[in-house]
Scaffold this motif. Structure first.
Motif, short mmCIF file in Angstrom:
data_model
loop_
_atom_site.label_atom_id
_atom_site.label_comp_id
_atom_site.label_asym_id
_atom_site.label_seq_id
_atom_site.Cartn_x
_atom_site.Cartn_y
_atom_site.Cartn_z
N LYS A 107 -101.15 46.68 52.23
CA LYS A 107 -99.95 45.84 52.26
C LYS A 107 -100.39 44.39 52.29
N SER A 108 -99.87 43.61 51.40
CA SER A 108 -100.19 42.19 51.42
C SER A 108 -98.91 41.42 51.67
N ALA A 109 -99.05 40.25 52.22
CA ALA A 109 -97.86 39.44 52.47
C ALA A 109 -97.51 38.66 51.21
N ASP A 110 -97.47 39.35 50.11
CA ASP A 110 -97.19 38.71 48.83
C ASP A 110 -95.75 38.26 48.75
N PRO A 111 -95.51 37.08 48.14
CA PRO A 111 -94.10 36.72 47.94
C PRO A 111 -93.42 37.70 46.98
N PHE A 112 -94.22 38.40 46.17
CA PHE A 112 -93.66 39.37 45.24
C PHE A 112 -92.99 40.53 45.97
N ASP A 113 -93.52 40.86 47.17
CA ASP A 113 -93.04 42.05 47.88
C ASP A 113 -91.53 41.99 48.14
N THR A 114 -91.06 40.82 48.57
CA THR A 114 -89.63 40.67 48.85
C THR A 114 -88.82 40.93 47.58
N PHE A 115 -89.32 40.36 46.48
CA PHE A 115 -88.64 40.49 45.21
C PHE A 115 -88.62 41.95 44.76
N ASP A 116 -89.79 42.60 44.84
CA ASP A 116 -89.87 44.02 44.47
C ASP A 116 -88.92 44.84 45.34
N GLY A 117 -88.89 44.50 46.65
CA GLY A 117 -88.05 45.23 47.60
C GLY A 117 -86.60 45.23 47.14
N LEU A 118 -86.17 44.09 46.62
CA LEU A 118 -84.80 43.97 46.12
C LEU A 118 -84.57 44.95 44.97
N LEU A 119 -85.54 45.02 44.06
CA LEU A 119 -85.41 45.93 42.91
C LEU A 119 -85.36 47.39 43.37
N TYR A 120 -86.23 47.73 44.34
CA TYR A 120 -86.22 49.11 44.85
C TYR A 120 -84.87 49.44 45.46
N ARG A 121 -84.31 48.46 46.22
CA ARG A 121 -83.03 48.72 46.88
C ARG A 121 -81.94 48.95 45.86
N ILE A 122 -81.91 48.12 44.81
CA ILE A 122 -80.90 48.30 43.76
C ILE A 122 -81.04 49.68 43.12
N GLY A 123 -82.28 50.07 42.85
CA GLY A 123 -82.50 51.35 42.19
C GLY A 123 -82.44 52.54 43.15
N GLY A 124 -82.34 52.26 44.47
CA GLY A 124 -82.31 53.35 45.44
C GLY A 124 -83.59 54.16 45.45
N ILE A 125 -84.73 53.46 45.37
CA ILE A 125 -86.01 54.14 45.25
C ILE A 125 -86.87 53.84 46.47
N ASP A 126 -87.56 54.85 46.96
CA ASP A 126 -88.56 54.62 48.00
C ASP A 126 -89.93 54.57 47.34
N PRO A 127 -90.54 53.39 47.28
CA PRO A 127 -91.78 53.24 46.52
C PRO A 127 -93.00 53.78 47.25
N ASN A 128 -92.82 54.26 48.49
CA ASN A 128 -94.00 54.66 49.25
C ASN A 128 -94.20 56.17 49.30
N VAL A 129 -93.29 56.92 48.64
CA VAL A 129 -93.45 58.38 48.60
C VAL A 129 -94.65 58.73 47.72
N PRO A 130 -95.65 59.45 48.26
CA PRO A 130 -96.76 59.83 47.40
C PRO A 130 -96.32 60.88 46.38
#
Lengths: 568, 173
Positions: free
Chosen positions: A34-57
């Protein structure tokens, strides 16, 4: 000539110089930490819109299913939009013709599979709306799909034992937001300053100096071009692709395009080295790729600079001082022959397959080297997908090498079993079968109906035209010998089938092999295995690629370019 | 995702385009307040009083773009080239066939090639000098002024933009 040569060496050095840090960057982007990337917040928004959990293996099967289902959705979306494009009033410059269903299907599949074979002409066949909302969009997601799979396969070569190759959505979203979008933006700004248009106005009509009416097609060109090259896509805004002065106004834009084509396929190999912490493997693969690419590009340049013998026979000297020497048919004066042929050499090994000159008018032997490069598809190759082809060849080379010295086949500490080898061999055999079979059918039809009007050149050159079309489709290259009337139901549908096979088989097969290997236990290397990280193995790998990959195409090439060369 | 890639991203690029030369619409060339063409898009020049542009597979119709896509040994193609050579020799008496640069008898890739090599411009000097009553030296000097060398002296050939050259030619008096 010497200064031109220095120019090409500098261009290559620039590409490598940029690819190494980008490779290191990719390795950071796709690491699980996990990095404190500014991208993470942005990606998080996309995941929320798509209703996706990006951490499921995901297992490799789940990864493949996720990939295929979302690709299916995009296919339907692209097909419907293309079919109805003339009815959409937004961003519609007018005068665009309706696509019939076979053309719409072909175009949707072509952009979805990153092939970008274009059976329509940009200026008269697509609205600004579809250029951006369908074609550019598909260029982004197709590139991100192959990068994601490439990353998943590399991840599966790590030492640990696990069932999860990663999460498709996470790899996909990161590919877009952290790789393709920022790089495209940089590229687009650069292109704007070289004079590439970016406008939503309709085509302008002017009166020339001689008083002739001239309608000039423009459009939102600058946005599409960077991703077309970065993503190894190749679909141009204009019919003449990168030869068009609005797509490629000068040598500056030429260099931007060339670097964009080179950058990510090269960086991906560096990424493999950094990510697996196996620099030597990365170096060996990179050296093989570069060597083979040069072995294809140099003869093309030499052939083109020597000129067209038939033109010499008419009494024209193709090396007048002060003018570009060589075969100038289909080439632009601002690039000349050397730079055009160099660009062609890069774009046949990297399946962006964009054209700064028309390949159909190249001399016969150039056509042969083009077919070879497209067929192997692993000398850099596409973003992610190029390394996947190389990976298949590596599996085969391990198998053959281990057989020769009587050792257990092993890759980076994992035993390579029968199933993995069967999968790899299947891909290497089935792809040539696909494009050769299709070419055979087309040749039979052409032969039975000589007046069908497909080919603008007869004889062996005509055969090469058809062969090139299918090899290009199977390899995801998408360039064409354009002297083919390809917008017919037969060509639209048959190339669509070849493109689907040529895309998903070599994308999913390495994923399966990777998944299987990943589940195995890591065994530290002993003296009893064939070491993969050695120059000897590199040599073996090169031999395997040349023997298996290239020789596949020789029988067909003998009927096409070789026969044309001998008959001239 | 669709909105990000296909709406926001292009609009950002279009916004930046407003700051670029030509405002993202393609640079135009203006003579006496009238737009006579796009700087980057080639035009058809076949009159004897102008420097002629290269042959074009789409006849410089910029609503489309294409090369000839003729194979190097196609008999129809070679006939076309022969016809171009003959036409050129008729319009430029005194020129030796072997001195004609290949680009003047071959079509470009886009059909909209805006440039010529300096040699391809200079071989037309005699004809234009006769029609316009200007000395050869003056015209050769004009070509040299309009010639752009390779980028940084390393990349690509020297070129002359035909439209710019002809606009400058009209301005000579």
């Amino acid at each position: 000539m010497i200064t031109q040569l220095i120019g090409f060496v500098l261009l290559f050095a620039l590409a490598v110089g940029l690819a190494v840090p980008v490779g290191r960057y990719l390795s950071r982007v796709f690491s699980p930490e996990k990095s404190a990337d500014p991208f993470d917040t942005f990606d998080g928004l996309l995941y929320r819109i798509g209703g996706i959990d990006p951490n499921v293996p995901m297992t490799w099967r789940q990864y493949a299913v996720a990939l295929l289902s979302i690709n299916g959705v995009w296919l339907v979306y692209g097909f419907v939009m293309l079919l109805t494009q003339t009815a959409i009033p937004i961003w519609n410059q007018g005068g665009v013709s309706q696509m019939d269903w076979t053309l719409a299907l072909n175009t949707a599949i072509s952009f979805l599979t990153s092939t970008n074979l274009q059976h329509y002409s940009g200026e008269s066949g697509a609205t600004y709306f579809t250029q951006l909302l369908v074609l550019t969009f598909l260029q982004f997601v197709a590139a991100a799909t192959s990068l994601a799979v490439g990353v998943a396969v590399v991840r599966s070569l790590k030492q640990e034992t696990s069932n999860s190759v990663g999460n498709f959505y996470q790899d996909f979203v990161r590919s877009i937001t952290r790789v393709f979008l920022p790089l495209s933006l940089i590229g687009a700004v650069g292109l704007l300053y070289t004079g590439v248009p970016m406008t939503f106005s309709p085509y302008a009509a002017i009166k020339t100096l001689e008083g002739i009416e001239q309608t000039v097609a423009t459009g939102p060109v600058a946005a599409m071009l960077p991703i077309k090259h970065l993503g190894s896509n190749g679909g141009g805004f204009m019919g003449a692709n990168t030869a068009h002065p609005f797509e490629n106004p000068s040598m500056v834009s030429y260099i931007i395009h060339l670097i964009n084509v080179f950058l990510l396929p090269m960086a991906f190999v560096c990424f493999v080295g950094y990510f697996l912490n196996r620099r030597k493997l990365g170096t060996i693969v990179f050296t093989i790729m570069t060597g083979c690419w040069l072995a294809l590009t140099i003869p093309i340049m030499q052939q083109e600079l020597a000129g067209n013998k038939a033109i010499s026979a008419l009494g024209i000297d193709q090396s007048v001082a002060g003018a570009p020497a060589g075969n100038m048919e289909g080439k632009e004066a601002r690039f000349g022959v050397a730079a055009s042929a160099f660009y062609a050499g890069v774009n046949i090994v990297i399946p962006a397959g964009t054209l700064t000159s028309m390949h159909d008018s190249y001399t016969p032997l150039s056509g042969l080297f083009m077919l070879l490069g497209m067929q192997v598809d692993a000398f850099y190759g596409g973003v992610g997908s190029g390394f996947l082809y190389m990976f298949l060849y590596i599996i085969l080379a391990i198998f053959i090498g281990s057989l020769m010295i009587g050792r257990t086949p092993e890759l980076l500490g994992k035993k390579v079993g029968i199933v993995e080898i069967q999968i790899a061999s299947f891909v290497i055999v089935v792809l040539p079968l696909l494009y050769m079979g299709a070419t055979a059918i087309a040749a039979v039809i052409q032969n039975a109906n000589p007046d069908i009007g497909w080919l603008s050149n007869g004889g062996p050159h005509g055969f090469t035209t058809m062969l090139y079309e299918y090899v290009s489709s199977a390899g995801g290259n998408g360039s064409g010998f354009e002297g083919l009337a390809d917008n017919t139901p037969f060509w639209n549908l048959s190339t669509a089938v070849v493109m689907l096979g040529g895309r998903y088989i070599p994308l999913l097969a390495p994923l399966a092999i990777g998944g299987i290997l990943l589940a195995k236990r890591y065994v530290p290397p002993t003296a009893g295995v064939l070491p993969t990280e050695s120059w000897t193995f590199g040599l073996l790998l090169t031999a395997v690629i040349i023997i298996i990959g290239a020789l596949c195409i020789f029988p067909a090439a003998a009927l096409g370019p070789i026969s044309e060369f001998l008959n001239q | 995702m669709l909105i990000l890639l296909s709406v926001i991203y292009p609009l950002v690029v279009a916004g930046i385009a407003k700051l670029a030369p030509g405002g993202g619409a393609g640079e135009t060339v203006t003579v006496n307040g009238k737009v006579v063409g796009y700087a980057r898009i080639g035009q058809k020049f076949t009159e004897d009083r102008y420097f002629n542009s290269r042959p074009s597979a789409v006849d410089y119709n910029a609503a489309g773009s294409a090369g000839s896509n003729k194979g190097p040994s196609n008999p129809d193609y070679l006939k076309t080239v022969q016809a171009r050579i003959d036409t050129f020799l008729v319009h430029n008496p005194g020129v030796q066939k072997t001195d004609i640069p290949a680009e003047l008898v071959t079509a470009s890739g886009s059909g909209l090639d805006p440039d010529l090599s300096p040699a391809a411009a200079k071989i037309q000097v005699r004809r234009i000098a006769k029609v316009r009553g200007i000395t050869d030296d003056r015209l050769n000097q004009l070509i040299d002024e309009q010639t752009k060398g390779p980028l940084l002296g390393l990349f690509g050939p020297s070129t002359v933009n035909v439209l710019a050259l002809n606009v400058a030619l009209d301005a000579l008096k």
